[in-house]
Design an enzyme around this catalytic site. Structure first.
Site, mmCIF file in Angstrom:
data_model
loop_
_atom_site.group_PDB
_atom_site.id
_atom_site.type_symbol
_atom_site.label_atom_id
_atom_site.label_comp_id
_atom_site.label_asym_id
_atom_site.label_seq_id
_atom_site.Cartn_x
_atom_site.Cartn_y
_atom_site.Cartn_z
ATOM 1 C CE1 TYR A 158 43.260 41.714 44.710
ATOM 2 C CE2 TYR A 158 43.239 41.707 47.111
ATOM 3 C CZ TYR A 158 43.662 41.158 45.918
ATOM 4 O OH TYR A 158 44.484 40.057 45.928
ATOM 5 C CE LYS A 162 41.747 38.690 44.198
ATOM 6 N NZ LYS A 162 42.118 37.631 43.242
HETATM 7 P P1 NAD Z 1 51.134 39.074 40.010
HETATM 8 O O1 NAD Z 1 50.944 40.533 39.744
HETATM 9 O O2 NAD Z 1 52.471 38.472 39.788
HETATM 10 O O3 NAD Z 1 50.077 38.206 39.211
HETATM 11 C C1 NAD Z 1 48.912 38.718 38.641
HETATM 12 C C2 NAD Z 1 48.764 38.086 37.281
HETATM 13 O O4 NAD Z 1 47.546 38.525 36.695
HETATM 14 C C3 NAD Z 1 49.904 38.503 36.343
HETATM 15 O O5 NAD Z 1 50.443 37.393 35.695
HETATM 16 C C4 NAD Z 1 49.227 39.433 35.363
HETATM 17 O O6 NAD Z 1 49.805 39.401 34.075
HETATM 18 C C5 NAD Z 1 47.807 38.872 35.352
HETATM 19 N N1 NAD Z 1 46.882 39.873 34.861
HETATM 20 C C6 NAD Z 1 46.683 41.110 35.348
HETATM 21 N N2 NAD Z 1 45.809 41.777 34.588
HETATM 22 C C7 NAD Z 1 45.441 40.924 33.595
HETATM 23 C C8 NAD Z 1 44.577 41.035 32.472
HETATM 24 N N3 NAD Z 1 43.906 42.166 32.203
HETATM 25 N N4 NAD Z 1 44.449 39.971 31.647
HETATM 26 C C9 NAD Z 1 45.116 38.829 31.886
HETATM 27 N N5 NAD Z 1 45.963 38.673 32.925
HETATM 28 C C10 NAD Z 1 46.118 39.710 33.762
HETATM 29 O O7 NAD Z 1 50.682 38.895 41.523
HETATM 30 P P2 NAD Z 1 50.301 37.568 42.332
HETATM 31 O O8 NAD Z 1 50.515 37.919 43.737
HETATM 32 O O9 NAD Z 1 50.956 36.368 41.764
HETATM 33 O O10 NAD Z 1 48.714 37.490 42.112
HETATM 34 C C11 NAD Z 1 48.057 36.318 41.644
HETATM 35 C C12 NAD Z 1 46.676 36.262 42.259
HETATM 36 O O11 NAD Z 1 46.800 36.056 43.657
HETATM 37 C C13 NAD Z 1 45.835 37.522 42.075
HETATM 38 O O12 NAD Z 1 44.508 37.180 41.799
HETATM 39 C C14 NAD Z 1 45.936 38.167 43.429
HETATM 40 O O13 NAD Z 1 44.830 38.999 43.697
HETATM 41 C C15 NAD Z 1 45.977 36.963 44.335
HETATM 42 N N6 NAD Z 1 46.508 37.232 45.660
HETATM 43 C C16 NAD Z 1 47.786 37.614 45.827
HETATM 44 C C17 NAD Z 1 48.252 37.864 47.108
HETATM 45 C C18 NAD Z 1 49.667 38.287 47.394
HETATM 46 O O14 NAD Z 1 49.959 38.607 48.547
HETATM 47 N N7 NAD Z 1 50.559 38.309 46.437
HETATM 48 C C19 NAD Z 1 47.389 37.725 48.204
HETATM 49 C C20 NAD Z 1 46.089 37.323 47.986
HETATM 50 C C21 NAD Z 1 45.657 37.070 46.703
#
Ligand code: NAD
Length: 250
Positions: A158, A162
Site C-alpha cells: 500500500y 501511495k
Molecule cells: P473505502 O473502502 O470506503 O473506499 C474505497 C473505495 O474504493 C470503495 O468505494 C471501493 O468500492 C473502491 N474500490 C475498491 N476496489 C475497487 C476496484 N477494484 N474497482 C473500483 N473501485 C474499487 O475507504 P476510504 O477510506 O474511503 O478510501 C478511499 C481512499 O482513501 C483510498 O484510496 C484509500 O487508500 C485512501 N485513504 C484512506 C485513509 C483512511 O484512513 N480511511 C487514509 C489514507 C488514504
C-alpha cells in the site's frame, strides 16, 4: 460568494460509493459540478450518492467498472464524457489494502494493491488527459496516503502504491502544466471509513494518541481539501501533496 463555483464542470470520482469518495462526490456536486460516481461492487452505495445529489438539485450518474481490470479506465472516462458532456476534474480515490508484513505479502496481494491503487489511477489520468490537453484545462486530484509519505509497517504494498501516486502526480504536473492542467495529491492520515474500521477500537485509540489533533479525521474533511483543489482559486497550485492528517506527518 459564488455558492456554485464548479457550475458547468464535470467531475469523475472513483470509488465514490462509500467513504472519502462519496464525500468527494457530494462536495463537488454541492459546488455545482456534475459528477460521475464510479463504483465496482457497491451499486446501492453509488445509487444512494447519486440520489442525494439529485435531491439537492445537482447532476450525477453512476458508472460501474472494476479497476483491477485495465480496461476500466477507458470505460470510466469515455462514459463520463458521453453521459455528462466532458471531463474537467478527476479524483482518483478508489483504493484497497492487503496488509501484511512484507515477508508475508503474496504476489497476488502485492499485484492487487498496485493494480487498483496505482496502475488504475495512471490509466485514468492517461485517458482523461487527452480531452483535457485539447481543451487546455483540467484538474487531477490523486488520493494518496500518509503511508505513502512516511511509510507504515505492514503496508509495504500500500505504501509503495501511495508513494507511487505522489511520483505520478509530480511528473504529470510537469508534463501538463503548460496546458493549465493542475495535478495534485491529497494524503489523508487516519480517516473514519470502512478502511479504518477493520483496525479495531484498541489500535485506533493507540493511533489517536499519536495524532497532534488527538482525533481521527472525517471523510468530509478530506473532501473539503479535494473541493478546494478543484476550485478556480486553486489554479496556481500543482504538484502539491496536501496532508489531511491532523498533523500526523508533521
Ligand atoms: P473505502 O473502502 O470506503 O473506499 C474505497 C473505495 O474504493 C470503495 O468505494 C471501493 O468500492 C473502491 N474500490 C475498491 N476496489 C475497487 C476496484 N477494484 N474497482 C473500483 N473501485 C474499487 O475507504 P476510504 O477510506 O474511503 O478510501 C478511499 C481512499 O482513501 C483510498 O484510496 C484509500 O487508500 C485512501 N485513504 C484512506 C485513509 C483512511 O484512513 N480511511 C487514509 C489514507 C488514504
Amino acid at each position: 460568494m459564488n455558492s456554485q463555483p464548479l457550475a458547468g464542470r464535470v467531475a469523475l470520482v472513483t470509488g465514490a460509493s462509500s467513504g472519502i469518495g462519496s464525500a468527494c462526490a457530494l462536495a463537488l456536486a454541492d459546488a455545482g459540478a456534475a459528477v460521475a460516481v464510479g463504483f465496482s461492487a457497491n451499486r446501492s452505495g453509488a445509487d444512494d450518492v447519486v440520489a442525494r445529489i439529485l435531491e439537492r438539485g445537482g447532476a450525477a450518474t453512476t458508472i460501474g467498472a472494476d479497476l483491477s481490470d485495465p480496461a476500466a479506465a477507458i470505460t470510466l472516462v469515455d462514459t463520463t464524457v458521453k453521459e455528462l458532456g466532458g471531463i474537467d476534474i478527476v479524483v482518483n480515490n478508489a483504493g484497497i489494502t492487503r496488509d501484511n508484513l512484507a515477508v508475508r505479502i503474496t504476489d497476488a496481494d502485492w499485484d492487487a494493491v498496485i493494480a487498483v491503487d496505482l496502475s488504475a489511477a495512471f490509466r485514468i489520468c492517461r485517458a482523461a488527459l487527452r480531452p483535457m490537453l485539447r481543451r487546455r484545462d483540467g484538474r487531477i486530484i490523486n488520493i494518496s496516503s500518509i503511508a505513502g509519505v512516511v511509510g507504515n509497517p505492514g503496508q509495504a504494498n500500500y505504501s509503495a502504491a501511495k508513494a507511487g501516486l505522489i511520483g505520478l502526480t509530480k511528473s504529470l504536473c510537469r508534463e501538463v502544466g503548460s496546458r493549465a492542467i493542475t495535478v495534485n495529491a491529497v494524503a489523508p492520515g487516519f480517516i473514519a471509513t470502512e478502511m479504518t474500521k477493520v483496525l479495531g477500537d484498541e489500535l485506533l485509540a493507540a493511533v489517536t494518541a499519536t495524532i497532534p489533533l488527538r482525533r481521527i479525521g472525517t471523510a468530509e474533511e478530506v473532501a473539503a481539501a479535494v473541493r478546494f483543489l478543484a476550485l478556480p482559486e486553486a489554479a496556481y497550485i500543482t504538484g502539491h501533496v496536501l496532508h489531511v492528517d491532523g498533523g500526523l506527518a508533521a
